[in-house]
Design a protein around this motif. Structure first.
Motif, PDB file in Angstrom:
ATOM      1  N   MET A 298      59.930   3.881  -7.364  1.00 21.16           N
ATOM      2  CA  MET A 298      60.958   3.892  -8.414  1.00 21.16           C
ATOM      3  C   MET A 298      62.228   4.544  -7.881  1.00 21.16           C
ATOM      4  SD  MET A 298      60.868   5.621 -12.245  1.00 21.16           S
ATOM      5  CE  MET A 298      59.798   4.376 -12.964  1.00 21.16           C
ATOM      6  N   ARG A 299      63.383   3.919  -8.164  1.00 22.52           N
ATOM      7  CA  ARG A 299      64.671   4.471  -7.776  1.00 22.52           C
ATOM      8  C   ARG A 299      65.258   5.295  -8.915  1.00 22.52           C
ATOM      9  NH1 ARG A 299      67.714  -0.970  -6.576  1.00 22.52           N
ATOM     10  NH2 ARG A 299      66.765  -1.317  -8.627  1.00 22.52           N
ATOM     11  N   VAL A 300      66.312   6.064  -8.588  1.00 26.49           N
ATOM     12  CA  VAL A 300      66.983   6.859  -9.604  1.00 26.49           C
ATOM     13  C   VAL A 300      67.458   5.961 -10.739  1.00 26.49           C
ATOM     14  CG1 VAL A 300      69.019   8.253 -10.099  1.00 26.49           C
ATOM     15  CG2 VAL A 300      67.650   8.741  -8.062  1.00 26.49           C
ATOM     16  N   ARG A 301      68.021   4.809 -10.402  1.00 26.34           N
ATOM     17  CA  ARG A 301      68.514   3.884 -11.416  1.00 26.34           C
ATOM     18  C   ARG A 301      67.376   3.401 -12.315  1.00 26.34           C
ATOM     19  NH1 ARG A 301      71.453  -1.322  -9.199  1.00 26.34           N
ATOM     20  NH2 ARG A 301      72.798   0.311  -8.356  1.00 26.34           N
ATOM     21  N   ASP A 302      66.226   3.141 -11.730  1.00 26.08           N
ATOM     22  CA  ASP A 302      65.078   2.668 -12.519  1.00 26.08           C
ATOM     23  C   ASP A 302      64.621   3.740 -13.515  1.00 26.08           C
ATOM     24  OD1 ASP A 302      65.072   0.283 -11.097  1.00 26.08           O
ATOM     25  OD2 ASP A 302      63.724   1.080  -9.560  1.00 26.08           O
ATOM     26  N   LEU A 303      64.550   4.988 -13.042  1.00 26.57           N
ATOM     27  CA  LEU A 303      64.125   6.063 -13.926  1.00 26.57           C
ATOM     28  C   LEU A 303      65.154   6.279 -15.037  1.00 26.57           C
ATOM     29  CD1 LEU A 303      62.229   8.279 -14.765  1.00 26.57           C
ATOM     30  CD2 LEU A 303      63.221   9.770 -13.012  1.00 26.57           C
ATOM     31  N   ALA A 304      66.444   6.182 -14.689  1.00 32.73           N
ATOM     32  CA  ALA A 304      67.486   6.336 -15.702  1.00 32.73           C
ATOM     33  C   ALA A 304      67.365   5.252 -16.774  1.00 32.73           C
ATOM     34  CB  ALA A 304      68.866   6.289 -15.054  1.00 32.73           C
ATOM     35  N   GLU A 305      67.084   4.017 -16.368  1.00 30.98           N
ATOM     36  CA  GLU A 305      66.931   2.919 -17.332  1.00 30.98           C
ATOM     37  C   GLU A 305      65.701   3.136 -18.213  1.00 30.98           C
ATOM     38  OE1 GLU A 305      66.882  -0.665 -15.063  1.00 30.98           O
ATOM     39  OE2 GLU A 305      69.062  -0.669 -14.729  1.00 30.98           O
ATOM     40  N   THR A 306      64.636   3.652 -17.610  1.00 28.61           N
ATOM     41  CA  THR A 306      63.432   3.951 -18.406  1.00 28.61           C
ATOM     42  C   THR A 306      63.740   5.003 -19.470  1.00 28.61           C
ATOM     43  OG1 THR A 306      61.956   3.422 -16.568  1.00 28.61           O
ATOM     44  CG2 THR A 306      61.075   4.841 -18.302  1.00 28.61           C
TER      45      THR A 306
ATOM     46  N   LEU B 202      59.846  13.446 -20.725  1.00 32.20           N
ATOM     47  CA  LEU B 202      60.138  14.452 -19.703  1.00 32.20           C
ATOM     48  C   LEU B 202      58.994  14.625 -18.706  1.00 32.20           C
ATOM     49  CD1 LEU B 202      62.160  16.405 -18.566  1.00 32.20           C
ATOM     50  CD2 LEU B 202      61.348  18.134 -20.188  1.00 32.20           C
ATOM     51  N   PRO B 203      57.717  14.714 -19.138  1.00 33.68           N
ATOM     52  CA  PRO B 203      56.639  14.831 -18.142  1.00 33.68           C
ATOM     53  C   PRO B 203      56.618  13.666 -17.162  1.00 33.68           C
ATOM     54  CG  PRO B 203      55.821  15.374 -20.324  1.00 33.68           C
ATOM     55  CD  PRO B 203      57.198  14.801 -20.518  1.00 33.68           C
ATOM     56  N   GLN B 204      56.875  12.450 -17.641  1.00 28.96           N
ATOM     57  CA  GLN B 204      56.906  11.279 -16.765  1.00 28.96           C
ATOM     58  C   GLN B 204      58.052  11.379 -15.769  1.00 28.96           C
ATOM     59  OE1 GLN B 204      56.897   7.486 -18.842  1.00 28.96           O
ATOM     60  NE2 GLN B 204      57.957   6.471 -17.147  1.00 28.96           N
ATOM     61  N   ALA B 205      59.216  11.842 -16.225  1.00 20.51           N
ATOM     62  CA  ALA B 205      60.361  11.990 -15.327  1.00 20.51           C
ATOM     63  C   ALA B 205      60.079  13.044 -14.261  1.00 20.51           C
ATOM     64  CB  ALA B 205      61.608  12.362 -16.127  1.00 20.51           C
ATOM     65  N   VAL B 206      59.486  14.175 -14.677  1.00 22.13           N
ATOM     66  CA  VAL B 206      59.165  15.244 -13.726  1.00 22.13           C
ATOM     67  C   VAL B 206      58.213  14.732 -12.642  1.00 22.13           C
ATOM     68  CG1 VAL B 206      57.963  17.456 -13.477  1.00 22.13           C
ATOM     69  CG2 VAL B 206      59.616  17.122 -15.324  1.00 22.13           C
ATOM     70  N   ALA B 207      57.255  13.889 -13.026  1.00 18.84           N
ATOM     71  CA  ALA B 207      56.288  13.364 -12.058  1.00 18.84           C
ATOM     72  C   ALA B 207      56.957  12.505 -10.988  1.00 18.84           C
ATOM     73  CB  ALA B 207      55.223  12.544 -12.793  1.00 18.84           C
TER      74      ALA B 207
ATOM     75  N   GLU C 256      58.653  18.641  -2.627  1.00 18.83           N
ATOM     76  CA  GLU C 256      57.206  18.882  -2.606  1.00 18.83           C
ATOM     77  C   GLU C 256      56.639  19.143  -4.002  1.00 18.83           C
ATOM     78  OE1 GLU C 256      57.252  22.157   0.046  1.00 18.83           O
ATOM     79  OE2 GLU C 256      57.836  20.941   1.782  1.00 18.83           O
ATOM     80  N   GLN C 257      57.452  19.744  -4.865  1.00 18.31           N
ATOM     81  CA  GLN C 257      57.007  20.091  -6.217  1.00 18.31           C
ATOM     82  C   GLN C 257      58.173  19.909  -7.181  1.00 18.31           C
ATOM     83  OE1 GLN C 257      56.640  23.365  -4.163  1.00 18.31           O
ATOM     84  NE2 GLN C 257      54.445  23.741  -4.216  1.00 18.31           N
ATOM     85  N   ALA C 258      57.832  19.788  -8.451  1.00 15.99           N
ATOM     86  CA  ALA C 258      58.864  19.668  -9.488  1.00 15.99           C
ATOM     87  C   ALA C 258      58.346  20.289 -10.772  1.00 15.99           C
ATOM     88  CB  ALA C 258      59.233  18.205  -9.715  1.00 15.99           C
ATOM     89  N   CYS C 259      59.271  20.746 -11.600  1.00 20.60           N
ATOM     90  CA  CYS C 259      58.873  21.234 -12.922  1.00 20.60           C
ATOM     91  C   CYS C 259      60.059  21.182 -13.869  1.00 20.60           C
ATOM     92  CB  CYS C 259      58.291  22.649 -12.866  1.00 20.60           C
ATOM     93  SG  CYS C 259      59.483  23.961 -12.560  1.00 20.60           S
ATOM     94  N   ALA C 260      59.742  21.261 -15.141  1.00 21.42           N
ATOM     95  CA  ALA C 260      60.750  21.362 -16.199  1.00 21.42           C
ATOM     96  C   ALA C 260      60.210  22.331 -17.226  1.00 21.42           C
ATOM     97  CB  ALA C 260      61.025  20.000 -16.823  1.00 21.42           C
ATOM     98  N   TYR C 261      61.087  23.164 -17.745  1.00 22.30           N
ATOM     99  CA  TYR C 261      60.650  24.113 -18.762  1.00 22.30           C
ATOM    100  C   TYR C 261      61.832  24.481 -19.645  1.00 22.30           C
ATOM    101  CZ  TYR C 261      62.759  27.910 -16.006  1.00 22.30           C
ATOM    102  OH  TYR C 261      63.634  28.716 -15.327  1.00 22.30           O
ATOM    103  N   LEU C 262      61.529  25.127 -20.754  1.00 20.61           N
ATOM    104  CA  LEU C 262      62.581  25.607 -21.650  1.00 20.61           C
ATOM    105  C   LEU C 262      62.197  26.991 -22.148  1.00 20.61           C
ATOM    106  CD1 LEU C 262      65.182  25.246 -23.278  1.00 20.61           C
ATOM    107  CD2 LEU C 262      63.813  24.177 -25.083  1.00 20.61           C
ATOM    108  N   VAL C 263      63.107  27.923 -21.976  1.00 14.13           N
ATOM    109  CA  VAL C 263      62.949  29.275 -22.511  1.00 14.13           C
ATOM    110  C   VAL C 263      63.839  29.405 -23.743  1.00 14.13           C
ATOM    111  CG1 VAL C 263      63.298  31.740 -22.106  1.00 14.13           C
ATOM    112  CG2 VAL C 263      62.387  30.290 -20.282  1.00 14.13           C
TER     113      VAL C 263
ATOM    114  N   PHE D 224      58.061  25.056 -23.510  1.00  9.82           N
ATOM    115  CA  PHE D 224      57.210  24.075 -22.827  1.00  9.82           C
ATOM    116  C   PHE D 224      57.342  24.247 -21.327  1.00  9.82           C
ATOM    117  CE2 PHE D 224      61.222  21.656 -23.556  1.00  9.82           C
ATOM    118  CZ  PHE D 224      61.547  21.333 -22.242  1.00  9.82           C
ATOM    119  N   PHE D 225      56.364  23.742 -20.618  1.00  3.56           N
ATOM    120  CA  PHE D 225      56.370  23.739 -19.153  1.00  3.56           C
ATOM    121  C   PHE D 225      55.654  22.486 -18.680  1.00  3.56           C
ATOM    122  CE2 PHE D 225      54.701  24.468 -14.951  1.00  3.56           C
ATOM    123  CZ  PHE D 225      55.704  25.150 -14.291  1.00  3.56           C
ATOM    124  N   HIS D 226      56.329  21.663 -17.869  1.00  2.00           N
ATOM    125  CA  HIS D 226      55.736  20.471 -17.274  1.00  2.00           C
ATOM    126  C   HIS D 226      55.880  20.588 -15.759  1.00  2.00           C
ATOM    127  CE1 HIS D 226      55.787  18.885 -21.299  1.00  2.00           C
ATOM    128  NE2 HIS D 226      57.103  18.868 -21.344  1.00  2.00           N
TER     129      HIS D 226
END
Length: 321
Positions: A1-9, A20-25, A34-41, A52-54
């Motif tokens: 998947m390219r950046v453009r593909d993920l943006a369209e999704t 968001l979990p799908q995007a982080v993956a 090597e790793q990725a995450c997303a969270y909100l404080v 949340f934490f993904h």
């Protein structure tokens, strides 16, 4: 998947999807990380809570450990303020070295005392604070041993607008759901049939009087919702609709209720007026007594009918319950 593909999704997915979990993956492969995450404080009354934490390929147990660490972490635990992010950091991809420049070379506590527990303190970070205005929607970032390039930061930047649009939409939907729940609770105090509706009409919520009307004459209720006399838009496509009080005389129902609930003549009179939508002030004028006396009569009615509110009492009367 390219950046453009993920943006369209992100832009084309159904409104209710949580992406968001799908995007982080997808981020490690898109940004050669090597790793990725997303969270909100969230900051509430001076307290920081992890909403949340993904994670993708993050060390096991990092999310729960971060939640616990935040409880005693200093106020400036990271290089940004979750309650009011620096405008220079909003919706822009920043590398570790960019952050050091913005913060005058200060290493934040999260890097000094938390990340070493998971062997991440030496990793380079490329991250974005996704914001809607000054409101933080998510910290989204990737990690790897070697430094990220400016080109990779620009690639991340290309994804930020779609991430921002998606997270802003999801936040609005979540706020709408919370508002619907709060509004629905408030509607229980309305004596007339009241509804939260969307197009169709699709009933999102009905108060006690509204539920009683639906049970008694669903066709009439739906007809009233299609051509409401009183409607107000609350959020998105959701409207508040209050139908006119039932025009028929409640006397027969009150007479039956008086026997079933062992009401005094005065209590039966109060119940008849309540069924017609009278307020305390109107009851006081009609009965020729003080409002405090009206409240005593209403409390006695609630006790005898085993109801917790006027709306429940009126709905029970009209439904013959």
């Amino acid at each position: 998947m390219r950046v453009r593909d993920l943006a369209e999704t992100l832009d084309n997915a159904p409104a209710g999807a949580r992406l968001l979990p799908q995007a982080v993956a997808q981020l490690p492969r898109l940004l050669h990380a090597e790793q990725a995450c997303a969270y909100l404080v969230r900051v509430e009354e001076g307290r920081r809570e992890l909403e949340f934490f993904h994670g993708e390929a993050m060390p096991a147990g990092l999310g729960p450990a971060f939640r616990k660490w935040l409880e005693k972490a200093p106020r400036n635990f990271d290089s940004y303020d979750p309650a009011d992010p620096d405008p220079r950091q909003r919706n822009v991809a920043l590398r570790s070295e960019d952050l050091l420049e913005l913060t005058s070379g200060r290493t934040p506590p999260v890097v000094r005392s938390f990340l070493p527990r998971f062997a991440l303190s030496e990793s380079d970070v490329l991250r974005v604070l996704i914001c809607e205005g000054s409101s933080l929607l998510a910290w989204v970032g990737v990690f790897r041993a070697r430094k990220f390039s400016r080109g990779e930061a620009r690639r991340f930047d290309a994804l930020v607008p779609a991430l921002q649009r998606r997270l802003a939409l999801e936040q609005k939907l979540a706020d709408g759901e919370r508002l619907a729940a709060e509004t629905g609770a408030a509607l229980e105090g309305v004596p007339a049939p009241a509804f939260l509706v969307r197009k169709g009409p699709t009933i999102v919520h009905a108060n006690a009087a509204g539920r009683a009307l639906l049970e008694e004459d669903r066709a009439a209720a739906l007809d009233g919702l299609r051509r409401p006399a009183h409607a107000a838009r609350l959020f998105g496509e959701t409207q508040l609709v209050i139908l006119e009080a039932r025009p028929r005389d409640p006397s027969a129902l009150v007479a039956t209720a008086a026997v079933r609930w062992f009401l005094t003549p005065r209590q039966a009179q109060v119940l008849r007026l309540l069924a017609r939508g009278h307020s305390n002030r109107a009851l006081s004028a009609a009965l020729g007594c003080a409002e405090s006396t009206v409240e005593l009569h209403v409390s006695a009615l609630l006790d005898k009918a085993d109801c917790e509110s006027r709306a429940q009492l009126v709905a029970r009367l009209w439904s013959g319950g």
